[in-house]
Design a protein around this motif. Structure first.
Motif, PDB file in Angstrom:
ATOM      1  N   ARG A 130      76.469  24.463  44.363  1.00  0.00           N
ATOM      2  CA  ARG A 130      77.203  25.717  44.539  1.00  0.00           C
ATOM      3  C   ARG A 130      77.005  26.283  45.945  1.00  0.00           C
ATOM      4  NH1 ARG A 130      75.285  28.043  40.546  1.00  0.00           N
ATOM      5  NH2 ARG A 130      76.956  27.762  39.034  1.00  0.00           N
ATOM      6  N   VAL A 131      75.802  26.135  46.490  1.00  0.00           N
ATOM      7  CA  VAL A 131      75.517  26.657  47.824  1.00  0.00           C
ATOM      8  C   VAL A 131      76.322  25.896  48.878  1.00  0.00           C
ATOM      9  CG1 VAL A 131      73.712  27.023  49.548  1.00  0.00           C
ATOM     10  CG2 VAL A 131      73.213  27.379  47.125  1.00  0.00           C
ATOM     11  N   VAL A 132      76.355  24.573  48.756  1.00  0.00           N
ATOM     12  CA  VAL A 132      77.125  23.748  49.693  1.00  0.00           C
ATOM     13  C   VAL A 132      78.606  24.115  49.613  1.00  0.00           C
ATOM     14  CG1 VAL A 132      77.856  21.403  50.264  1.00  0.00           C
ATOM     15  CG2 VAL A 132      75.468  21.857  49.653  1.00  0.00           C
ATOM     16  N   LEU A 137      83.423  26.710  51.889  1.00  0.00           N
ATOM     17  CA  LEU A 137      84.524  27.651  51.684  1.00  0.00           C
ATOM     18  C   LEU A 137      84.505  28.728  52.766  1.00  0.00           C
ATOM     19  CD1 LEU A 137      86.890  28.736  50.036  1.00  0.00           C
ATOM     20  CD2 LEU A 137      85.239  29.949  48.589  1.00  0.00           C
ATOM     21  N   ALA A 138      83.323  29.228  53.107  1.00  0.00           N
ATOM     22  CA  ALA A 138      83.212  30.253  54.147  1.00  0.00           C
ATOM     23  C   ALA A 138      83.725  29.729  55.489  1.00  0.00           C
ATOM     24  CB  ALA A 138      81.763  30.716  54.272  1.00  0.00           C
ATOM     25  N   ALA A 162      92.061  26.879  49.066  1.00  0.00           N
ATOM     26  CA  ALA A 162      90.688  26.457  49.352  1.00  0.00           C
ATOM     27  C   ALA A 162      89.732  26.972  48.285  1.00  0.00           C
ATOM     28  CB  ALA A 162      90.263  26.951  50.732  1.00  0.00           C
ATOM     29  N   THR A 163      89.924  28.204  47.853  1.00  0.00           N
ATOM     30  CA  THR A 163      89.060  28.778  46.809  1.00  0.00           C
ATOM     31  C   THR A 163      89.216  28.019  45.502  1.00  0.00           C
ATOM     32  OG1 THR A 163      89.257  30.973  47.820  1.00  0.00           O
ATOM     33  CG2 THR A 163      88.512  30.879  45.530  1.00  0.00           C
ATOM     34  N   TYR A 167      86.030  25.257  45.752  1.00  0.00           N
ATOM     35  CA  TYR A 167      84.921  25.994  45.122  1.00  0.00           C
ATOM     36  C   TYR A 167      85.098  26.130  43.613  1.00  0.00           C
ATOM     37  CZ  TYR A 167      81.304  29.386  44.172  1.00  0.00           C
ATOM     38  OH  TYR A 167      80.197  29.997  43.664  1.00  0.00           O
ATOM     39  N   ALA A 168      86.160  26.802  43.195  1.00  0.00           N
ATOM     40  CA  ALA A 168      86.322  27.070  41.763  1.00  0.00           C
ATOM     41  C   ALA A 168      86.368  25.792  40.944  1.00  0.00           C
ATOM     42  CB  ALA A 168      87.586  27.900  41.528  1.00  0.00           C
ATOM     43  N   PHE A 169      87.078  24.785  41.435  1.00  0.00           N
ATOM     44  CA  PHE A 169      87.173  23.538  40.678  1.00  0.00           C
ATOM     45  C   PHE A 169      86.019  22.589  40.958  1.00  0.00           C
ATOM     46  CE2 PHE A 169      88.323  19.068  40.410  1.00  0.00           C
ATOM     47  CZ  PHE A 169      88.630  18.971  39.054  1.00  0.00           C
ATOM     48  N   ALA A 170      85.722  22.345  42.226  1.00  0.00           N
ATOM     49  CA  ALA A 170      84.763  21.289  42.578  1.00  0.00           C
ATOM     50  C   ALA A 170      83.354  21.567  42.065  1.00  0.00           C
ATOM     51  CB  ALA A 170      84.740  21.098  44.098  1.00  0.00           C
TER      52      ALA A 170
END
Length: 215
Positions: A130-132, A137-138, A162-163, A167-170
């Protein structure tokens, strides 16, 4: 809150079940970005506007749906399908083409998102996944406004894309919860490293005294 069973045709979008509140939030997430890009939709023929609106709605809805328990669990149980999901997401360049927006920033944002999602998906079950994902994303979000020929409509859609994908999916948002539940139901899954050797009473290690043996 009561859950709703999702029709099989929508499992890849919403998972096998969702709460009623989650469905309302997903619907709202689908509508908001369409309203945000309404000026761009008004500048193209109706058929192109309709197709673009559907793609934008899908991106917005997915940015929230992929955070839910139903969708997360569905794809966690199907690792190969996760790769298919990432590979088929070419929404961003299509939106740019349909809305007559500059294609270059769309392609750059799309490529960066797919690379980021691939990296995160390779880190499945990694404690810092999650951190990666958050860092990547940032970086993407900070870079989007710097792309040449960027438009407000494409910026909104690119950020949501991108979100949604990177992030949300990956990210497997419920990996820890599933691991905890598995350990609670099956003691054999307990990691021996989790046992503190100080919890062992040394008196319990004395060999048993056999009957008839001298005291």
């Amino acid at each position: 809150m009561s859950s709703v069973r999702i029709p099989s045709a929508l499992h890849e979008v919403l998972g096998e079940q969702q709460s009623r509140l989650a469905l309302v939030l997903i619907a709202a997430a689908a509508a908001v970005p369409v309203l945000a890009v309404a000026p761009a939709l008004a500048d193209v023929p109706v058929w192109r506007a309709v197709l673009a609106a559907l793609l934008v709605a899908d991106i917005g809805a997915g940015a929230i749906a992929n955070l839910t328990r139903g969708t997360t669990d569905f794809y966690a149980a199907r690792p190969r399908l996760r790769w298919v999901f990432i590979a088929v997401h070419v929404h961003l360049p299509l939106v740019a083409l349909l809305l007559d927006l500059t294609l270059t920033p769309a392609l750059v944002a799309w490529a960066a998102t797919i690379v980021a999602a691939t990296v995160v998906n390779l880190l499945v079950r990694h404690p810092e996944q999650r951190v990666v994902a958050g860092l990547q994303l940032a970086v993407i979000l900070c870079g989007l406004p710097l792309l040449p020929d960027q438009s407000p409509a494409l910026l909104v859609v690119s950020a949501l894309f991108a979100t949604k994908v990177a992030y949300a999916f990956a990210v497997d948002h419920r990996a820890e919860a599933r691991d905890t539940a598995r350990r609670d139901t099956d003691p054999r899954d307990t990691d021996p490293r989790d046992t503190d050797p100080r919890d062992t009473d040394p008196r319990d290690t004395n060999p048993p005294t056999h009957a008839g043996a001298p005291a």
